[in-house]
Design a protein around this motif. Structure first.
Motif, PDB file in Angstrom:
ATOM      1  N   ASP A   8       0.838  -1.195   0.000  1.00  0.00           N
ATOM      2  CA  ASP A   8       0.000   0.000   0.000  1.00  0.00           C
ATOM      3  C   ASP A   8       0.875   1.248   0.000  1.00  0.00           C
ATOM      4  OD1 ASP A   8      -2.392   1.342  -0.110  1.00  0.00           O
ATOM      5  OD2 ASP A   8      -2.784   1.252   2.035  1.00  0.00           O
ATOM      6  N   SER A 105      -1.205   5.198   7.876  1.00  0.00           N
ATOM      7  CA  SER A 105      -2.417   4.491   8.268  1.00  0.00           C
ATOM      8  C   SER A 105      -2.450   4.196   9.764  1.00  0.00           C
ATOM      9  CB  SER A 105      -2.543   3.208   7.437  1.00  0.00           C
ATOM     10  OG  SER A 105      -3.787   2.603   7.603  1.00  0.00           O
ATOM     11  N   ASP A 246      -9.247   4.916   6.636  1.00  0.00           N
ATOM     12  CA  ASP A 246      -9.714   4.025   5.572  1.00  0.00           C
ATOM     13  C   ASP A 246     -10.266   2.728   6.161  1.00  0.00           C
ATOM     14  OD1 ASP A 246      -7.333   2.802   6.335  1.00  0.00           O
ATOM     15  OD2 ASP A 246      -6.511   2.654   4.320  1.00  0.00           O
ATOM     16  N   ARG A 247     -10.277   2.637   7.491  1.00  0.00           N
ATOM     17  CA  ARG A 247     -10.832   1.457   8.166  1.00  0.00           C
ATOM     18  C   ARG A 247     -11.908   1.866   9.165  1.00  0.00           C
ATOM     19  NH1 ARG A 247      -5.780  -2.517   9.782  1.00  0.00           N
ATOM     20  NH2 ARG A 247      -4.623  -2.350   7.816  1.00  0.00           N
ATOM     21  N   ASP A 310      -6.126  -5.163   0.536  1.00  0.00           N
ATOM     22  CA  ASP A 310      -7.307  -4.536  -0.056  1.00  0.00           C
ATOM     23  C   ASP A 310      -7.168  -4.337  -1.554  1.00  0.00           C
ATOM     24  OD1 ASP A 310      -5.417  -2.260   0.932  1.00  0.00           O
ATOM     25  OD2 ASP A 310      -6.746  -1.249  -0.468  1.00  0.00           O
ATOM     26  N   GLY A 326     -14.064  -6.421   1.222  1.00  0.00           N
ATOM     27  CA  GLY A 326     -13.247  -5.878   2.301  1.00  0.00           C
ATOM     28  C   GLY A 326     -12.481  -6.922   3.062  1.00  0.00           C
ATOM     29  N   HIS A 331     -11.339  -2.749   6.665  1.00  0.00           N
ATOM     30  CA  HIS A 331     -11.118  -2.022   5.412  1.00  0.00           C
ATOM     31  C   HIS A 331     -12.202  -2.484   4.435  1.00  0.00           C
ATOM     32  CE1 HIS A 331      -7.819   0.022   2.895  1.00  0.00           C
ATOM     33  NE2 HIS A 331      -8.926   0.036   2.201  1.00  0.00           N
ATOM     34  N   GLY A 341     -11.152   1.736   0.333  1.00  0.00           N
ATOM     35  CA  GLY A 341     -11.777   1.561   1.634  1.00  0.00           C
ATOM     36  C   GLY A 341     -12.019   2.907   2.292  1.00  0.00           C
ATOM     37  N   GLY A 343     -13.443   4.347   5.963  1.00  0.00           N
ATOM     38  CA  GLY A 343     -13.933   4.050   7.298  1.00  0.00           C
ATOM     39  C   GLY A 343     -15.107   4.909   7.722  1.00  0.00           C
TER      40      GLY A 343
END
Length: 450
Positions: A8, A105, A246-247, A310, A326, A331, A341, A343
């Motif tokens: 990522d 992240s 993103d989660r 992801d 997901g 995610h 993704g 959140g």
């Protein structure tokens, strides 16, 4: 030489491997590669969106990225602190050619990372990342005079993102009391605001970022504070984000965790009931709990499983035009509303389902029973032989047969370390632990590095 890009983006210790110099070089390399892919930007002047999470290191890293892009002739719109999915959305919404997000992240504060989004807000294919990496440090023709890029602040980024989220919701949140844990991260402002605008009564924790406290004791990797807050406030549910939002993980009104698998189960059934679950299919990874597969079977929903990550979920979703996918980590991707993704979106959709049905989150999540799961990382082994050693494969077959369809075994190699991950699910934790321990012994004896 190890590949610069991981699963990522580029990530590591800020001012360690992730330096201002690297950020500058990566941004100019990306501008060159995106230009080549778009015919040299001959038809228009290139435009990029840049965002970051609140880490202190993001201040100098984003400055380096912005400088690099402008020096390569790209007009830069600096969106400031925003969630990763907001930057992806703004790339499409603003008609930008690409985007850059500075974030590590859920990693601790000393880390940071650089992530690129292509046109329309999509993550990059491996081959494009390879092209960018190959361009780093190579000579290039620098624009001069009026050809250099210009830089401006994108003041309306949060408003555009919040408007998009509100338009995506199938039901308002009137009557719900929700606790938001923003992990002192990128969603500290936008997530509480959008939940309030959606009609919820909102209590907030973990939303005072100071550049140093991101993910520190709060957020989706530290749920204890949220569990206590939900119970203390008598809330209907809690929503936990990670540093770049993103989660999403959730807490029910009794303080119980609702993980990504359970969230996907609730959302899949909700979409099915509305006739919006494409091909009646959910996309998940091989690490999703067997309980999710069983629950979806009972709901006549097909589950397609991918490799962990992801990006692999997204690839399968785009390949089959599926709408929901997901990971157990929370995610969750909803392709009708976003390209990655999100959140905040996931939390809103989950709360919408609670409001729509009038059922507590605990009841909705009970559609899936999580089988006890044990995961052990076995270090110092030859991970490349995990799929070929016949003795190990025989041991896996024995353990799988012993579980008699009520559990499963998964061995996979780490993508970055000399590590084999042994995962076992079974009817009881004790059964899963015993099976995992036996397999670990075989892995260590058969694959140990000399």
């Amino acid at each position: 030489m190890a590949r610069l890009f991981g699963t990522d983006g580029v990530r590591g210790l800020a001012n360690g491997p992730i330096t201002a110099e690297l950020a500058l070089q990566l941004s100019t390399a990306a501008a060159i590669v995106f230009g080549e892919l778009d015919g040299g930007f001959r038809s228009h002047r290139p435009k990029a969106i840049v965002g970051r999470d609140p880490r202190a290191s993001g201040e100098f890293l984003s400055a380096a990225v912005v400088a690099g892009l402008a020096s390569a002739g790209v007009d830069v719109y600096d969106a400031g602190v925003l969630p990763t999915p907001a930057v992806a959305f703004l790339v499409e919404d603003a008609g930008a050619d690409f985007g850059v997000m500075l974030s590590a992240s859920h990693n601790p504060m000393p880390d940071n990372g650089i992530k690129f989004f292509a046109k329309h807000g999509h993550k990059l294919a491996d081959e494009v990342e390879d092209q960018i990496e190959a361009q780093v440090g190579e000579p290039w023709e620098r624009p001069t005079g009026p050809e250099v890029g210009r830089i401006q602040t994108m003041h309306d980024g949060p408003t555009r993102y919040i408007t998009h989220l509100l338009r995506s919701m199938p039901h308002n949140l009137d009557g719900l009391k929700i606790v938001i844990d923003a992990a002192h991260g990128a969603a500290s402002t936008v997530s509480p605001e959008v939940f309030r605008l959606a009609g919820a009564q909102v209590e907030v924790i973990g939303a005072r970022p100071d550049g140093l406290n991101i993910n520190d004791g709060f957020g989706s990797t530290h749920l204890e504070q949220l569990k206590r807050a939900v119970v203390e406030h008598g809330a209907d549910m809690g929503i936990a984000h990670d540093g770049d939002a993103d989660r999403c993980l959730a807490i029910d009104h009794e303080g119980n965790e609702v993980d990504g698998d359970q969230i996907m189960a609730v959302l899949a059934i909700a979409l099915r009931d509305r006739g919006q679950l494409a091909e009646n299919t959910l996309v998940a990874t091989v690490m999703s709990n067997l309980g999710l597969i069983l629950a979806m079977n009972d709901a006549d929903i097909l589950v397609k499983q991918t490799a962990v990550g992801d990006r692999y979920v997204l690839e399968e979703m785009r390949r089959g035009s599926y709408t929901l996918g997901g990971e157990q980590s929370g995610h969750v991707i909803m392709l009708e509303h976003g390209t990655t993704g999100d959140g905040v979106l996931t939390g809103l959709m989950l709360a919408s389902r609670v409001a729509e049905t009038g059922k507590p989150l605990k009841e909705l999540a009970s559609v899936m029973t999580r089988l006890p799961q044990v995961l052990i990382n076995v270090k110092g082994v030859d991970k490349e032989r995990v799929g070929t050693d016949t003795v190990l494969q025989s041991a896996v077959a024995r353990e799988t047969e012993a579980l008699a369809g009520s559990g499963r075994v998964l061995l996979r190699k780490s993508g970055t370390e000399p590590v084999v991950r042994v995962m076992v699910e079974a009817r009881t934790h004790e059964e899963a632990q015993a099976s995992a321990d036996r397999l670990v012994e075989v892995v260590q004896s058969r694959l140990a590095l000399n």
